[in-house]
Design a protein around this motif. Structure first.
Motif, PDB file in Angstrom:
ATOM      1  N   UNK A   1      41.668  40.477  38.943  1.00  0.00           N
ATOM      2  CA  UNK A   1      40.120  40.285  38.805  1.00  0.00           C
ATOM      3  C   UNK A   1      39.709  39.394  39.822  1.00  0.00           C
ATOM      4  N   UNK A   2      39.049  39.435  40.702  1.00  0.00           N
ATOM      5  CA  UNK A   2      38.418  38.865  41.952  1.00  0.00           C
ATOM      6  C   UNK A   2      37.279  39.276  42.520  1.00  0.00           C
ATOM      7  N   UNK A   3      37.128  38.477  43.494  1.00  0.00           N
ATOM      8  CA  UNK A   3      35.609  39.017  44.578  1.00  0.00           C
ATOM      9  C   UNK A   3      35.955  40.142  45.422  1.00  0.00           C
ATOM     10  N   UNK A   4      34.950  40.855  45.775  1.00  0.00           N
ATOM     11  CA  UNK A   4      34.918  42.022  46.677  1.00  0.00           C
ATOM     12  C   UNK A   4      35.813  41.692  47.629  1.00  0.00           C
ATOM     13  N   UNK A   5      36.457  42.608  48.315  1.00  0.00           N
ATOM     14  CA  UNK A   5      37.269  42.178  49.931  1.00  0.00           C
ATOM     15  C   UNK A   5      36.010  42.069  50.822  1.00  0.00           C
TER      16      UNK A   5
ATOM     17  N   UNK B   1      35.784  49.850  38.766  1.00  0.00           N
ATOM     18  CA  UNK B   1      34.367  49.975  37.929  1.00  0.00           C
ATOM     19  C   UNK B   1      34.601  49.664  36.618  1.00  0.00           C
ATOM     20  N   UNK B   2      35.620  50.107  35.940  1.00  0.00           N
ATOM     21  CA  UNK B   2      35.858  49.729  34.595  1.00  0.00           C
ATOM     22  C   UNK B   2      36.104  48.011  34.407  1.00  0.00           C
ATOM     23  N   UNK B   3      37.089  47.490  35.258  1.00  0.00           N
ATOM     24  CA  UNK B   3      37.365  46.149  35.114  1.00  0.00           C
ATOM     25  C   UNK B   3      36.238  45.047  35.191  1.00  0.00           C
ATOM     26  N   UNK B   4      35.204  45.883  36.136  1.00  0.00           N
ATOM     27  CA  UNK B   4      34.049  44.879  36.269  1.00  0.00           C
ATOM     28  C   UNK B   4      32.977  44.884  35.215  1.00  0.00           C
TER      29      UNK B   4
ATOM     30  N   UNK C   1      44.124  36.953  37.112  1.00  0.00           N
ATOM     31  CA  UNK C   1      43.655  38.147  36.180  1.00  0.00           C
ATOM     32  C   UNK C   1      44.159  38.198  35.099  1.00  0.00           C
ATOM     33  N   UNK C   2      44.441  39.274  34.385  1.00  0.00           N
ATOM     34  CA  UNK C   2      44.864  39.493  32.851  1.00  0.00           C
ATOM     35  C   UNK C   2      46.036  40.613  32.890  1.00  0.00           C
ATOM     36  N   UNK C   3      46.796  40.298  31.869  1.00  0.00           N
ATOM     37  CA  UNK C   3      47.848  41.738  31.772  1.00  0.00           C
ATOM     38  C   UNK C   3      47.049  42.852  31.242  1.00  0.00           C
ATOM     39  N   UNK C   4      47.762  43.917  31.226  1.00  0.00           N
ATOM     40  CA  UNK C   4      47.306  45.033  30.724  1.00  0.00           C
ATOM     41  C   UNK C   4      47.186  45.057  29.194  1.00  0.00           C
TER      42      UNK C   4
ATOM     43  N   UNK D   1      42.714  44.654  48.003  1.00  0.00           N
ATOM     44  CA  UNK D   1      43.919  44.054  47.258  1.00  0.00           C
ATOM     45  C   UNK D   1      44.081  45.328  46.350  1.00  0.00           C
ATOM     46  N   UNK D   2      45.402  45.574  45.800  1.00  0.00           N
ATOM     47  CA  UNK D   2      45.641  46.260  44.772  1.00  0.00           C
ATOM     48  C   UNK D   2      45.261  45.801  43.395  1.00  0.00           C
ATOM     49  N   UNK D   3      44.722  46.448  42.740  1.00  0.00           N
ATOM     50  CA  UNK D   3      44.283  45.854  41.409  1.00  0.00           C
ATOM     51  C   UNK D   3      45.018  45.998  40.245  1.00  0.00           C
ATOM     52  N   UNK D   4      46.149  46.676  40.276  1.00  0.00           N
ATOM     53  CA  UNK D   4      47.202  47.004  39.683  1.00  0.00           C
ATOM     54  C   UNK D   4      48.480  46.679  40.039  1.00  0.00           C
TER      55      UNK D   4
END
Length: 575
Positions: A124-128, A275-278, A73-76, A135-138
């Motif tokens: 950032x990845x695919x839906x479970x 929703x925001x990261x998507x 993913x990416x950093x904040x 998985x935790x997004x943060x």
């Protein structure tokens, strides 16, 4: 601090991240002694929101390294660079996830010491898959690294002081570091997510450290009104200078954030983040309509229940999103009228209560006086009240003549009462109206009343005849502000009123004139590609933009301060 490599664990068949500590750090003996013990302590922290530590180098190894969980993913920090700031509820949702992870670590006696966007990873990845837990997004990483580097000679390299704005005051002064220090660090992170800039900034680390120790910063709501007073108050408490004035734990901070979001219908923080990261742009469009609807609904409920403070807060925040919305302005006006009515009602109730208390007290006095006179004085009760003549004439002993009674004497002495006549209202009595004039905008504005200029209007109470009057608010010059504003106000005699005028500042034009392919970042004012211009809304005549120009690959960034003036074009960098 370290170079990170993606690697593969051949024994377990999984991808990992390997962090190799920079040579100048691993050659420090104290760092070498601390490294293994600190890494083992951090490895005990097992939480979905914490990047897991799998392995650590041996004491006698040539390289000092950590093997940790790989997060794609990416950093904040990268997200904030792209978006500048986050929708307030999304930033709060990220704060909730981080606060929970930090609270788990604090329960194990591990303090992070360096909570900042660079140490927060966003997956950032695919839906479970069906049946699998999401998985935790943060996730937060680099626990204990600040303590690991906080050895004699290490801070001089700038590794810890590279992010002074995120350090708690007690940490800067070398005092006791506790969970409340991480509360402060999380408060700084939340401020940056919501506002788009750090609460404590300066041209060099020394200035930043001084401002952190002073504890002075602009309120989040004032820096960006769409944040609202609820979230603003939470962040301000987290940033309190004294540890005792902050939240006692990150769990308490998390619950405060969750309660604020729940009140506006944002019950699932993980869902908001996903929703925001998507799609950040699509989310922002939907978010504004959603938050305004929630604020208006909550404001109306609070108004009906009599909670004027909450209603005012909700409507003001909704207006920050849509300042020209006629329906919202009508809601605020209705609330103001209701508040004036309630105030008048309360004043009437106080007056009535006071009158009843006085009447009851007088009644008690008369009863006590009657008891003191005794039975023989009962007949004299009627004749006891003396007229105004009795105050000047000599007093004669009372003699009761045979055949006479007290009643006729009382009849002779009692004077007929004059009927009460209702006093005319203040307008009818010709009382003037007292008016205080305020102007939102340039304080050297020109104010005209009924076409005549009003000198010395600022901070002075003026008197006018009751009735309708026309107030005109003119900007000091046509370059800084929009056209004059005129309003008709009905003034009521005998009352103190405030007449408010608003003169809008013209936006400033921030123009980037860098070389081809260069870019610039100006904090809350956004990013630029050469050539590029942006209209900057102005709240006062002058403000300053702190920009950084990135000329191109391999060239050092150039800090530039740009003075913005309402209605003017501010080019940068200047030749």
């Amino acid at each position: 601090m370290a170079t990170v490599y993606r690697a593969r664990d051949k024994r377990l068949g999984r991808e990992v991240a390997v962090k190799i500590i920079h040579r100048h750090l691993r050659e420090n003996k104290e760092v070498g002694q601390r490294f293994t013990s600190e890494a083992r302590a951090v490895a005990k922290v097992k939480h979905p929101g914490v990047v897991e530590v799998y392995d650590v180098s041996e004491d006698d190894a040539d390289e000092r390294y950590l093997v940790v969980e790989l997060v794609r993913g990416k950093t904040l920090r990268q997200l904030l660079t792209e978006e500048q700031y986050l929708p307030a509820e999304v930033g709060a949702a990220i704060g909730i996830e981080l606060a929970q992870a930090l609270d788990h670590a604090h329960g194990l006696g591990v303090i992070h010491r360096d909570v900042k966007p660079e140490n927060v990873l966003l997956r950032c990845g695919s839906e479970p898959k069906t049946g699998e837990a999401p998985e935790k997004l943060v996730k937060i990483t680099d626990f204990g690294i600040a303590k690991l580097l906080d050895a004699q000679g290490v801070t001089s390299t700038g590794q810890v002081l590279g992010s002074p704005a995120h350090m708690a005051p007690e940490q800067i002064e070398g005092g006791d570091v506790s969970a409340r220090s991480d509360v402060f660090g999380l408060g700084v992170l939340l401020y940056e997510c919501l506002v788009g800039k750090l609460p404590f900034d300066g041209k060099n680390p020394a200035q930043v450290l001084r401002r952190v120790l002073e504890g002075a910063f602009t309120s989040p709501e004032r820096a960006r009104p769409t944040i609202g007073s609820g979230l603003s108050a939470i962040v301000e408490r987290a940033l309190a200078k004294e540890p005792k004035d902050r939240f006692a734990s990150t769990a308490e901070l998390s619950e405060a954030l969750r309660a604020e979001l729940r009140g506006l219908g944002f019950d699932d923080s993980a869902q908001e983040i996903a929703g925001y990261l998507r799609d950040p742009k699509e989310y922002r469009i939907e978010f504004e309509q959603r938050i305004v609807d929630s604020l208006v609904s909550r404001g109306r409920q609070a108004r009906e229940s009599g909670d004027v403070l909450v209603a005012t807060t909700c409507f003001n925040r909704a207006l920050a999103y849509r300042p020209g919305d006629a329906d919202l302005i009508s809601e605020v006006s209705s609330l103001a009228r209701r508040q004036r009515f309630r105030r008048a009602l309360m004043q009437g109730a106080v007056i009535l209560t006071g009158s009843l208390i006085i009447a009851a007290a007088l009644g008690g006095v008369f009863k006590i006086a009657a008891k003191l006179r005794g039975p023989s004085g009962k007949k004299a009760v009627v004749t006891a009240p003396a007229t105004s003549n009795a105050q000047t004439a000599p007093r004669l002993p009372a003699v009761e003549r045979p055949g006479s009674s007290a009643a006729p004497a009382a009849t002779q002495r009692r004077r007929p009462r004059k009927p009460k006549v209702a006093e005319p209202p203040p307008e009818a009595a010709g009382e003037p109206a007292r008016v205080l004039i305020t102007v939102s905008g340039p304080q050297n504005a020109v104010v005209l009343v009924d076409g005549s200029p009003l000198s010395n209007w600022f901070g002075v109470t003026h008197e006018f005849l009751a009735g309708d009057h026309t107030f005109e608010f003119r900007p000091p010059n046509p370059d800084c502000c929009v056209a004059a504003v005129t309003k008709t106000v009905t003034l009521r005699g005998g009352e103190q009123q405030t007449v408010r005028g608003t003169i809008e500042w013209k936006p400033a034009l921030l123009e980037f004139r860098g070389p081809p392919l260069s870019t610039a970042s100006c904090g809350v004012f956004g990013t630029f590609e050469a050539p590029g211009t942006k209209k900057i809304p102005m709240q006062r005549a002058m403000t300053k933009a702190e920009c950084t120009v990135y000329p191109g690959p391999g060239e050092a960034p150039i800090p530039v301060d740009v003075d913005l003036a309402a209605g003017k074009t501010a080019p940068f960098p200047r030749p």
